[in-house]
Scaffold this motif. Structure first.
Motif, short mmCIF file in Angstrom:
data_model
loop_
_atom_site.label_atom_id
_atom_site.label_comp_id
_atom_site.label_asym_id
_atom_site.label_seq_id
_atom_site.Cartn_x
_atom_site.Cartn_y
_atom_site.Cartn_z
N LYS A 55 3.94 47.30 36.78
CA LYS A 55 2.69 46.85 35.94
C LYS A 55 3.10 45.64 35.31
O LYS A 55 2.52 44.57 35.27
CB LYS A 55 2.09 47.79 35.05
CG LYS A 55 0.96 47.33 34.27
CD LYS A 55 0.44 48.53 33.52
CE LYS A 55 -1.07 48.06 32.68
NZ LYS A 55 -1.53 49.17 32.14
N GLN A 56 4.30 45.52 34.52
CA GLN A 56 4.81 44.60 33.80
C GLN A 56 5.14 43.14 34.69
O GLN A 56 4.63 42.23 34.32
CB GLN A 56 5.97 44.73 32.96
CG GLN A 56 6.37 43.57 32.01
CD GLN A 56 5.23 43.30 30.95
OE1 GLN A 56 4.57 44.01 30.44
NE2 GLN A 56 4.93 41.93 30.94
N ILE A 57 5.69 43.54 36.01
CA ILE A 57 5.96 42.46 36.78
C ILE A 57 4.66 41.97 37.09
O ILE A 57 4.49 40.56 37.30
CB ILE A 57 6.75 42.93 37.95
CG1 ILE A 57 8.24 43.26 37.67
CG2 ILE A 57 6.76 41.90 39.08
CD1 ILE A 57 8.98 43.88 38.61
N LEU A 58 3.53 42.63 37.58
CA LEU A 58 2.17 42.02 37.84
C LEU A 58 1.55 41.23 36.98
O LEU A 58 1.23 40.02 37.15
CB LEU A 58 1.30 43.22 38.30
CG LEU A 58 1.77 44.11 39.82
CD1 LEU A 58 0.95 45.29 39.87
CD2 LEU A 58 1.77 43.26 40.98
N ILE A 59 1.91 41.88 35.53
CA ILE A 59 1.13 41.12 34.49
C ILE A 59 1.69 39.70 34.31
O ILE A 59 1.04 38.59 34.14
CB ILE A 59 1.12 42.28 33.25
CG1 ILE A 59 0.09 43.07 33.39
CG2 ILE A 59 0.65 40.92 32.11
CD1 ILE A 59 0.37 44.18 32.36
N THR A 60 3.05 39.85 34.41
CA THR A 60 4.03 38.70 34.11
C THR A 60 3.44 37.36 35.28
O THR A 60 3.47 36.31 35.00
CB THR A 60 5.33 38.75 34.12
OG1 THR A 60 5.59 39.83 33.07
CG2 THR A 60 6.22 37.57 34.10
N ALA A 61 3.46 37.99 36.55
CA ALA A 61 3.17 37.20 37.59
C ALA A 61 1.61 36.35 37.49
O ALA A 61 1.71 35.20 37.65
CB ALA A 61 3.46 37.60 39.00
N LEU A 62 0.87 37.23 37.10
CA LEU A 62 -0.47 36.83 36.81
C LEU A 62 -0.80 35.92 35.73
O LEU A 62 -1.33 34.64 35.78
CB LEU A 62 -1.47 37.97 36.78
CG LEU A 62 -1.69 38.85 37.98
CD1 LEU A 62 -2.43 40.26 37.52
CD2 LEU A 62 -2.50 37.96 38.82
N GLU A 63 0.12 35.94 34.84
CA GLU A 63 -0.07 35.13 33.69
C GLU A 63 0.61 33.74 34.18
O GLU A 63 0.06 32.73 33.49
CB GLU A 63 0.77 35.50 32.39
CG GLU A 63 0.09 36.79 31.59
CD GLU A 63 1.15 37.44 30.73
OE1 GLU A 63 2.36 37.22 30.45
OE2 GLU A 63 0.38 38.43 29.73
N ALA A 64 1.78 33.63 34.93
CA ALA A 64 2.54 32.72 35.22
C ALA A 64 1.44 31.77 36.38
O ALA A 64 1.67 30.62 36.34
CB ALA A 64 3.89 33.03 35.82
N SER A 65 0.89 32.52 36.87
CA SER A 65 0.08 31.84 37.99
C SER A 65 -1.35 31.47 37.34
O SER A 65 -2.25 31.19 38.00
CB SER A 65 -0.05 32.43 39.22
OG SER A 65 -0.78 33.58 39.06
N HIS A 66 -1.61 31.53 36.01
CA HIS A 66 -2.91 31.51 35.39
C HIS A 66 -3.97 32.25 36.11
O HIS A 66 -5.13 31.86 36.52
CB HIS A 66 -3.35 30.22 35.43
CG HIS A 66 -2.32 28.94 34.89
ND1 HIS A 66 -2.18 29.13 33.44
CD2 HIS A 66 -1.46 28.20 35.30
CE1 HIS A 66 -0.85 28.39 33.26
NE2 HIS A 66 -0.50 27.66 34.37
N ASN A 67 -3.62 33.53 36.47
CA ASN A 67 -4.64 34.49 37.02
C ASN A 67 -4.98 34.25 38.34
O ASN A 67 -6.07 34.68 38.83
CB ASN A 67 -5.85 34.88 36.02
CG ASN A 67 -5.54 35.54 34.84
OD1 ASN A 67 -4.39 36.24 34.79
ND2 ASN A 67 -6.13 35.33 33.76
N ASN A 68 -4.10 33.38 38.94
CA ASN A 68 -4.42 33.41 40.56
C ASN A 68 -3.68 34.33 41.36
O ASN A 68 -2.77 34.22 41.40
CB ASN A 68 -3.92 31.82 40.72
CG ASN A 68 -4.28 31.54 42.23
OD1 ASN A 68 -4.18 32.33 43.02
ND2 ASN A 68 -4.48 30.14 42.47
#
Length: 130
Positions: A91-104
């Motif tokens: 879950k944390q990896i997914l959230i971090t990836a989404l934040e880094a990609s500006h929710n893309n």
């Protein structure tokens, strides 16, 4: 190590991220790892670390190299309350990836090496809504 730095600069430029550096432990991990996936594996691990890093210094833990991860896993005991569960980590990896990609979602999935559909499934599984 020079190749790792080159891939780091490429990922930063591609994703519009700030400049990162490798910690001494990350440089040692890169030198010691056998790289069975060769250059592609190095490029993927570096790109992933740049995308998911919350700091400008990339540590050996952020490289997610199998030998290093085994050492981290062995440092936890089953009774330890500090060890995150696999679901928590995912879950944390997914959230971090989404934040880094500006929710893309597509961009985050691409950087995690999964399809957009798998990304959506995992987001739903963990109750992540954007």
């Amino acid at each position: 190590v020079q190749l790792a730095k080159y891939f780091m600069r490429m990922a930063e430029k591609r994703d519009g991220l700030p400049t990162h550096n490798l910690s001494l432990s990350a440089i040692d991990a890169i030198k010691q790892y056998q790289w069975p996936g060769n250059v592609r594996e190095l490029r993927h691990q570096i790109s992933r670390a740049v995308l998911l890093s919350n700091q400008t210094i990339i540590s050996s833990a952020e490289l997610s190299l199998p030998n290093h991860q085994a050492k981290i896993a062995n440092s936890f005991t089953l009774e330890s309350k500090q060890a995150p569960t696999l679901d928590d980590a995912e879950k944390q990896i997914l959230i971090t990836a989404l934040e880094a990609s500006h929710n893309n979602v597509s961009k985050a999935a691409r950087h995690l090496g999964i399809t957009r559909m798998k990304m959506r499934y995992r987001m739903e599984k963990h109750g992540i809504n954007i």
